[in-house]
Write a protein that holds these residues in place. Sequence first.
Motif, short mmCIF file in Angstrom:
data_model
loop_
_atom_site.label_atom_id
_atom_site.label_comp_id
_atom_site.label_asym_id
_atom_site.label_seq_id
_atom_site.Cartn_x
_atom_site.Cartn_y
_atom_site.Cartn_z
N LEU A 13 0.84 -1.20 0.00
CA LEU A 13 0.00 0.00 0.00
C LEU A 13 0.87 1.25 0.00
O LEU A 13 1.89 1.30 0.69
CB LEU A 13 -0.91 0.02 1.23
CG LEU A 13 -1.87 -1.17 1.40
CD1 LEU A 13 -2.55 -1.10 2.75
CD2 LEU A 13 -2.90 -1.18 0.28
N PRO A 14 0.47 2.28 -0.75
CA PRO A 14 1.25 3.52 -0.76
C PRO A 14 1.01 4.33 0.51
O PRO A 14 -0.13 4.54 0.93
CB PRO A 14 0.72 4.25 -1.99
CG PRO A 14 -0.68 3.75 -2.16
CD PRO A 14 -0.66 2.32 -1.69
N TRP A 15 2.09 4.80 1.11
CA TRP A 15 1.97 5.62 2.31
C TRP A 15 1.22 6.92 2.04
O TRP A 15 0.50 7.42 2.90
CB TRP A 15 3.34 5.93 2.88
CG TRP A 15 3.92 4.84 3.73
CD1 TRP A 15 4.97 4.02 3.43
CD2 TRP A 15 3.46 4.45 5.03
NE1 TRP A 15 5.19 3.14 4.47
CE2 TRP A 15 4.29 3.39 5.47
CE3 TRP A 15 2.44 4.90 5.87
CZ2 TRP A 15 4.12 2.77 6.70
CZ3 TRP A 15 2.27 4.28 7.12
CH2 TRP A 15 3.10 3.24 7.51
N ALA A 16 1.39 7.48 0.83
CA ALA A 16 0.72 8.75 0.52
C ALA A 16 -0.80 8.60 0.61
O ALA A 16 -1.50 9.46 1.16
CB ALA A 16 1.13 9.22 -0.88
N GLY A 17 -1.33 7.50 0.06
CA GLY A 17 -2.77 7.27 0.13
C GLY A 17 -3.24 7.01 1.54
O GLY A 17 -4.31 7.50 1.95
N GLN A 126 4.19 13.50 6.00
CA GLN A 126 5.14 13.78 4.92
C GLN A 126 6.54 13.99 5.47
O GLN A 126 7.53 13.53 4.88
CB GLN A 126 4.68 15.03 4.14
CG GLN A 126 3.41 14.85 3.34
CD GLN A 126 3.57 13.84 2.22
OE1 GLN A 126 4.58 13.81 1.54
NE2 GLN A 126 2.54 13.02 2.01
N LEU A 127 6.63 14.68 6.61
CA LEU A 127 7.93 14.90 7.24
C LEU A 127 8.53 13.57 7.69
O LEU A 127 9.74 13.32 7.51
CB LEU A 127 7.79 15.85 8.42
CG LEU A 127 9.07 16.13 9.22
CD1 LEU A 127 10.15 16.75 8.33
CD2 LEU A 127 8.76 17.04 10.41
N ALA A 128 7.69 12.69 8.27
CA ALA A 128 8.17 11.40 8.73
C ALA A 128 8.68 10.56 7.56
O ALA A 128 9.71 9.88 7.66
CB ALA A 128 7.06 10.66 9.48
#
Length: 281
Positions: A13-17, A126-128
């Motif tokens: 799974l994409p972290w962005a989603g 996003q920073l992580a």
Amino acid sequence: MHAQMLTLGPLVLPWAGLLALLAWLSGSTLHDRLLRRAGLPPGPHAWALALAVLAAARLAFVLRYAGDYAAAPWTALDIRDGGWAPIWGWAAGAVYAGVLWLRRRPARRAVAAGLAAGACLWLAGQLALRLAQPRTPITLPDWQGVALDARSVRLSDLQGRPLVVNLWASWCPPCRREMPVLRQAQQQHPQVRFLWVDQGEAPEVVLAFARAQGLPEADVLLDVRSELGQRLGHRALPTTLFFGADARLAAVRSGELSAATLAEHLARIRPPPLSGQLPKQ
């Protein structure tokens, strides 16, 4: 943990989603609780705000790459290509909350608080992810494959020219759909080397598919044991990796590419100055 993908057994799974989903859940939960404390019904704002953010983020990306969508405008509706402009989405959310505030709607404080909570969680995520990136740059691995024209190709020897490596298999539907996009990009960007590295299939299967797609046999490599994907930490198919002329990994796209998202990632690898002759393929 990979910096861009969450792997749970066979599921990737994409972290962005996932971050976007968590941001919406946190924001909508806070929004609903604040409304209940004020004695107000939840209302439609949590869903409407999410739709406004997503629509603006997608529209901004489509407008930025309008030329790439021009040949098939309906593909702009296919969000599987991963094309988003998040900043414009959050800006639309701020406008939505601002309109409610100017009109002094009862839900304005709850909407603003929910939007702020979602935005803060997304930014923190996003920073992580950025901090989770390896400190040592990922470079072209010392991996060697055999091309369909029977020549050996060692990736570490290709330094000096931007390189796009596509991990694929003929049984993978999104891999098949993105092949024409990659082939067209190869013809449009002769200063960039494109390689298609098949993962785990028999040579005769790969050869038949490559010929049907019009792929250059010198640029289609066999990886019978799927070693390259494992070495680079990418098991999802398709995955496309973008290396700069300095052999450093500049971008990764796990999932189907459109002409627009391919153009977005190609912009991250700068071709060398066009002085002299280009390296031969």
